[in-house]
Design a protein around this motif. Structure first.
Motif, mmCIF file in Angstrom:
data_model
loop_
_atom_site.group_PDB
_atom_site.id
_atom_site.type_symbol
_atom_site.label_atom_id
_atom_site.label_comp_id
_atom_site.label_asym_id
_atom_site.label_seq_id
_atom_site.Cartn_x
_atom_site.Cartn_y
_atom_site.Cartn_z
ATOM 1 N N UNK A 19 -69.449 -11.166 -45.152
ATOM 2 C CA UNK A 19 -69.430 -11.618 -43.756
ATOM 3 C C UNK A 19 -69.823 -13.085 -43.659
ATOM 4 N N UNK A 20 -70.814 -13.491 -44.445
ATOM 5 C CA UNK A 20 -71.253 -14.888 -44.435
ATOM 6 C C UNK A 20 -70.124 -15.814 -44.879
ATOM 7 N N UNK A 21 -69.376 -15.411 -45.909
ATOM 8 C CA UNK A 21 -68.263 -16.228 -46.382
ATOM 9 C C UNK A 21 -67.201 -16.366 -45.285
ATOM 10 N N UNK A 22 -66.917 -15.281 -44.591
ATOM 11 C CA UNK A 22 -65.918 -15.344 -43.514
ATOM 12 C C UNK A 22 -66.428 -16.169 -42.340
ATOM 13 N N UNK A 23 -67.708 -15.994 -42.000
ATOM 14 C CA UNK A 23 -68.284 -16.840 -40.945
ATOM 15 C C UNK A 23 -68.174 -18.315 -41.335
ATOM 16 N N UNK A 24 -68.415 -18.606 -42.612
ATOM 17 C CA UNK A 24 -68.313 -19.982 -43.091
ATOM 18 C C UNK A 24 -66.879 -20.483 -42.983
ATOM 19 N N UNK A 25 -65.903 -19.585 -43.255
ATOM 20 C CA UNK A 25 -64.504 -19.976 -43.101
ATOM 21 C C UNK A 25 -64.166 -20.339 -41.676
ATOM 22 N N UNK A 26 -64.639 -19.537 -40.741
ATOM 23 C CA UNK A 26 -64.393 -19.873 -39.331
ATOM 24 C C UNK A 26 -65.127 -21.154 -38.953
ATOM 25 N N UNK A 65 -58.907 -19.714 -38.113
ATOM 26 C CA UNK A 65 -60.360 -19.628 -37.989
ATOM 27 C C UNK A 65 -60.783 -18.468 -37.120
ATOM 28 N N UNK A 66 -60.053 -18.240 -36.030
ATOM 29 C CA UNK A 66 -60.359 -17.127 -35.141
ATOM 30 C C UNK A 66 -60.186 -15.793 -35.853
ATOM 31 N N UNK A 67 -59.123 -15.656 -36.611
ATOM 32 C CA UNK A 67 -58.871 -14.419 -37.350
ATOM 33 C C UNK A 67 -59.973 -14.168 -38.376
ATOM 34 N N UNK A 68 -60.350 -15.195 -39.107
ATOM 35 C CA UNK A 68 -61.418 -15.048 -40.100
ATOM 36 C C UNK A 68 -62.733 -14.691 -39.413
ATOM 37 N N UNK A 69 -62.969 -15.264 -38.231
ATOM 38 C CA UNK A 69 -64.177 -14.946 -37.484
ATOM 39 C C UNK A 69 -64.229 -13.481 -37.076
ATOM 40 N N UNK A 70 -63.100 -12.936 -36.675
ATOM 41 C CA UNK A 70 -63.065 -11.518 -36.305
ATOM 42 C C UNK A 70 -63.300 -10.629 -37.518
ATOM 43 N N UNK A 71 -62.758 -11.022 -38.657
ATOM 44 C CA UNK A 71 -63.010 -10.272 -39.889
ATOM 45 C C UNK A 71 -64.499 -10.315 -40.227
ATOM 46 N N UNK A 123 -72.031 -8.706 -26.855
ATOM 47 C CA UNK A 123 -72.135 -9.092 -25.442
ATOM 48 C C UNK A 123 -71.754 -10.542 -25.209
ATOM 49 N N UNK A 124 -71.971 -11.396 -26.213
ATOM 50 C CA UNK A 124 -71.708 -12.822 -26.058
ATOM 51 C C UNK A 124 -70.923 -13.338 -27.266
ATOM 52 N N UNK A 125 -69.625 -13.070 -27.304
ATOM 53 C CA UNK A 125 -68.813 -13.506 -28.449
ATOM 54 C C UNK A 125 -68.847 -15.008 -28.690
ATOM 55 N N UNK A 126 -69.196 -15.787 -27.662
ATOM 56 C CA UNK A 126 -69.202 -17.240 -27.808
ATOM 57 C C UNK A 126 -70.241 -17.726 -28.821
ATOM 58 N N UNK A 127 -71.226 -16.894 -29.137
ATOM 59 C CA UNK A 127 -72.266 -17.322 -30.084
ATOM 60 C C UNK A 127 -71.941 -16.885 -31.512
ATOM 61 N N UNK A 128 -70.693 -16.493 -31.756
ATOM 62 C CA UNK A 128 -70.321 -15.989 -33.075
ATOM 63 C C UNK A 128 -70.578 -17.008 -34.183
ATOM 64 N N UNK A 129 -70.528 -18.286 -33.855
ATOM 65 C CA UNK A 129 -70.742 -19.320 -34.866
ATOM 66 C C UNK A 129 -72.127 -19.218 -35.506
ATOM 67 N N UNK A 130 -73.081 -18.548 -34.819
ATOM 68 C CA UNK A 130 -74.408 -18.381 -35.399
ATOM 69 C C UNK A 130 -74.415 -17.354 -36.526
ATOM 70 N N UNK A 131 -73.339 -16.580 -36.632
ATOM 71 C CA UNK A 131 -73.284 -15.534 -37.644
ATOM 72 C C UNK A 131 -73.442 -16.054 -39.050
ATOM 73 N N UNK A 132 -72.961 -17.250 -39.323
ATOM 74 C CA UNK A 132 -73.108 -17.836 -40.656
ATOM 75 C C UNK A 132 -74.571 -17.913 -41.044
ATOM 76 N N UNK A 133 -75.410 -18.339 -40.121
ATOM 77 C CA UNK A 133 -76.817 -18.567 -40.436
ATOM 78 C C UNK A 133 -77.622 -17.267 -40.370
ATOM 79 N N UNK A 134 -77.224 -16.357 -39.463
ATOM 80 C CA UNK A 134 -77.885 -15.050 -39.424
ATOM 81 C C UNK A 134 -77.630 -14.285 -40.722
ATOM 82 N N UNK A 135 -76.372 -14.243 -41.150
ATOM 83 C CA UNK A 135 -76.046 -13.511 -42.375
ATOM 84 C C UNK A 135 -76.675 -14.183 -43.595
#
Length: 313
Positions: A19-26, A65-71, A123-135
């Protein structure tokens, strides 16, 4: 069950890592800003400066990037399910709640952080970019738990055989998991604020693709405001009451007690600073970051380098 839990732990880390790798891709290839064409024309027409790194694109046109983010989100949720299974099988193997030592504490606290992150994300998909750092934090902490803090399944030490075990440890774990998550938007707010102020060195370059700084700051405050009362009850009410029942005193300056109190003071200072109009939001957020450092010190430093009544942790 114990062996199954260990195997699930390895798969959980791999899922979070994927998941972290995909978040990084997005993060690397996704749109830097979702400012629409109409909004951009209004800004330009008003004489406002539009940074070069802003990409004018319609949000309804998903790219790679959007597709990778959903993955990444799917992998994140799979990792959460595996994480839950790891913790549950550990508890079944031990025939108790899986909170009896440092390894189990990290396993449970990161589960709380991952679960709350999933709730925020849905609830807040707009914060998905934080997933890289959370993961990233989840992978590091779970890796540290497996490599440094792993303890074979066993019964509770006698000092933990109390009904206070549930009240004290559960609230500490829940609040610690939320504080863990809250450190991510706090750090990214400081980075984004620096980027908006014109700072272009590392780590401020990470702020290029981060959303609105105000939203990050508000999310930081809400997470900390929710976790603080739980931490107060666990650390300063349930903990001393259990200490008096087990050791005959409410407070004994044990290293774990001292650092828990330090963490409480720092987080209280953050909430006070956040509620004080004269204090800058960046100053208050730095206090929250210091609070997270004290939590890490209490988790790793105290457990590994200090002797005390909590050494069994």
């Amino acid at each position: 069950m114990a062996e199954l839990s260990n195997q699930l732990m390895a798969v959980t880390v791999l899922a979070y890592l994927a998941a972290m790798v995909c978040y990084a891709g997005e993060y690397a290839f996704g749109k830097r800003s979702h400012i629409g064409r109409a909004a951009t024309r209004q800004l330009v027409g008003a004489g406002a400066f539009v940074p070069d790194d802003v990409v004018v694109a319609k949000p309804e046109e998903p790219g790679k990037g959007e597709l990778v983010g959903r993955i990444a989100v799917v992998l994140n949720l799979i990792g959460l399910a595996l994480h839950l299974a790891t913790t549950a099988t550990r508890g079944i193997a031990a025939e108790r709640m899986p909170w009896g030592n440092m390894y189990e504490y990290i396993l449970s606290a990161t589960l709380v952080g991952a679960a709350v992150w999933a709730g925020v994300l849905l609830r807040r998909p707009a914060v998905r970019h934080l997933g890289l750092f959370v993961s990233l934090i989840l992978v590091v902490l779970l890796g540290a738990a497996a490599l440094v803090a792993y303890t074979p399944v066993g019964p509770l030490v006698p000092a933990l055989n109390s009904y206070w075990f549930i009240f004290h440890v559960s609230t500490i774990i829940i609040s610690s998991g939320i504080f863990l998550l809250g450190a991510v938007p706090a750090a990214m707010f400081l980075i984004k604020d620096g980027w908006d102020a014109g700072k272009r060195g590392f780590p401020y370059t990470l702020g290029r693709r981060v959303g609105d700084a105000g939203s990050l700051e508000r999310l930081t405050f809400r997470l900390h405001a929710f976790a603080f009362p739980l931490f107060t009850f666990g650390a300063l009410i349930a903990g001393p009451l259990w200490a008096e029942a087990s050791w005959g005193r409410y407070w004994g300056w044990d290293p774990k007690e001292v650092w828990a109190f330090i963490s409480w003071i720092v987080y209280a200072a953050y909430l006070h600073a956040r509620a004080t109009p004269s204090v800058k939001r960046t100053t208050a957020t730095w206090i929250a970051i210091i609070g997270f450092v004290t939590m890490l010190m209490n988790l790793f430093g105290v457990n590994l380098f200090f002797e005390g009544l909590h050494s069994y942790a």
